[in-house]
Design a protein around this motif. Sequence first.
Motif, PDB file in Angstrom:
ATOM      1  N   ASP A  16      17.711 -13.769  37.897  1.00 56.43           N
ATOM      2  CA  ASP A  16      18.607 -13.311  38.961  1.00 56.43           C
ATOM      3  C   ASP A  16      20.049 -13.172  38.477  1.00 56.43           C
ATOM      4  O   ASP A  16      20.955 -12.903  39.265  1.00 56.43           O
ATOM      5  CB  ASP A  16      18.552 -14.271  40.156  1.00 56.43           C
ATOM      6  CG  ASP A  16      18.930 -15.702  39.770  1.00 56.43           C
ATOM      7  OD1 ASP A  16      19.157 -15.967  38.562  1.00 56.43           O
ATOM      8  OD2 ASP A  16      19.003 -16.561  40.671  1.00 56.43           O
ATOM      9  N   GLN A  18      21.928 -15.551  37.355  1.00 56.80           N
ATOM     10  CA  GLN A  18      22.689 -16.790  37.571  1.00 56.80           C
ATOM     11  C   GLN A  18      22.515 -17.735  36.380  1.00 56.80           C
ATOM     12  O   GLN A  18      21.414 -17.886  35.845  1.00 56.80           O
ATOM     13  CB  GLN A  18      22.217 -17.490  38.850  1.00 56.80           C
ATOM     14  CG  GLN A  18      22.420 -16.678  40.115  1.00 56.80           C
ATOM     15  CD  GLN A  18      23.885 -16.380  40.384  1.00 56.80           C
ATOM     16  OE1 GLN A  18      24.719 -17.269  40.360  1.00 56.80           O
ATOM     17  NE2 GLN A  18      24.194 -15.105  40.610  1.00 56.80           N
ATOM     18  N   SER A  20      22.480 -21.517  35.148  1.00 53.94           N
ATOM     19  CA  SER A  20      22.329 -22.820  35.786  1.00 53.94           C
ATOM     20  C   SER A  20      21.474 -23.790  34.975  1.00 53.94           C
ATOM     21  O   SER A  20      20.243 -23.800  35.090  1.00 53.94           O
ATOM     22  CB  SER A  20      21.717 -22.659  37.188  1.00 53.94           C
ATOM     23  OG  SER A  20      21.524 -23.919  37.793  1.00 53.94           O
ATOM     24  N   ARG A  23      19.371 -25.999  37.299  1.00 53.34           N
ATOM     25  CA  ARG A  23      18.136 -25.397  37.807  1.00 53.34           C
ATOM     26  C   ARG A  23      16.998 -25.567  36.789  1.00 53.34           C
ATOM     27  O   ARG A  23      15.862 -25.864  37.168  1.00 53.34           O
ATOM     28  CB  ARG A  23      18.393 -23.916  38.097  1.00 53.34           C
ATOM     29  CG  ARG A  23      17.254 -23.201  38.759  1.00 53.34           C
ATOM     30  CD  ARG A  23      17.697 -21.879  39.365  1.00 53.34           C
ATOM     31  NE  ARG A  23      18.250 -20.940  38.374  1.00 53.34           N
ATOM     32  CZ  ARG A  23      18.678 -19.715  38.686  1.00 53.34           C
ATOM     33  NH1 ARG A  23      18.637 -19.294  39.944  1.00 53.34           N
ATOM     34  NH2 ARG A  23      19.150 -18.917  37.745  1.00 53.34           N
TER      35      ARG A  23
END
Length: 257
Positions: A16, A18, A20, A23
């Motif tokens: 996506d 992003q 992280s 995550r």
Amino acid sequence: MPRILTYNVHRCLGTDGQLSPSRIADVIAAYEPDVVALQELDVGRLRTGGIDQAHAIAQALGMHVHFHASLKVLEEEYGNAILTHRPSQLMKAEALPGWARKPGLEPRGALWACVQIGGTDVQVINTHLGLRRHERLAQIDALLGPQWLGHPACREPVILVGDLNATPRSRAYRWLTSHLWDAQAQVPLPRPKATFPSRLPMLRIDHAFVSRSVRVLRVETVRTPLARVASDHLPLLVEFQVGQVKGHRPAFAHAQE
């Protein structure tokens, strides 16, 4: 039973867009592995905010970390890591050979840690091989040689994991399976567990190989909604049991007796 998880985290950049590390840690934590082998980690790189991704993920999981930089540019590093909450010792962390005819290819490396699991020293090797067939073969040759799997200290039990960039039809894969066993071949599976790309996995390029004293109990790819977006690869999880270990010969010497 102990579990090992191998995961190409794609510098913690999700499908996506992003970025992280937390995550990635959440994906791993849900499966409670004893040992985690990560590839494509950024440490101190501007493109990912200067974060030490290896330590950030280890800290979130309550693990300690062994990191090897395959690539270094000034203060920026990029490479692979072994994380565990078990007692462990880094045995070796070095570059792997490339392809002499293409000296500009991305540097590759491997690291080897001795991890104590249930009173047994398990030798864990994590690697990320090259994209070209010729460099992969040179790298497999090195891993099978006297500095890695053929080293006297690399004795049973042994687990080699990582992103090989090689499918089961490749020569690199076949060469490894002439010395170690593919964990996926040790358990009855309705179909092989592909890991790439994460949204619609078609290719089996992330692997786990074991020596004969490692009994594989379960293999699965982590296909949670979070895993499908956290990286472009899915993690591969192996649950195993360590059997009787006899002798001190290099582990791969036993594989096809």
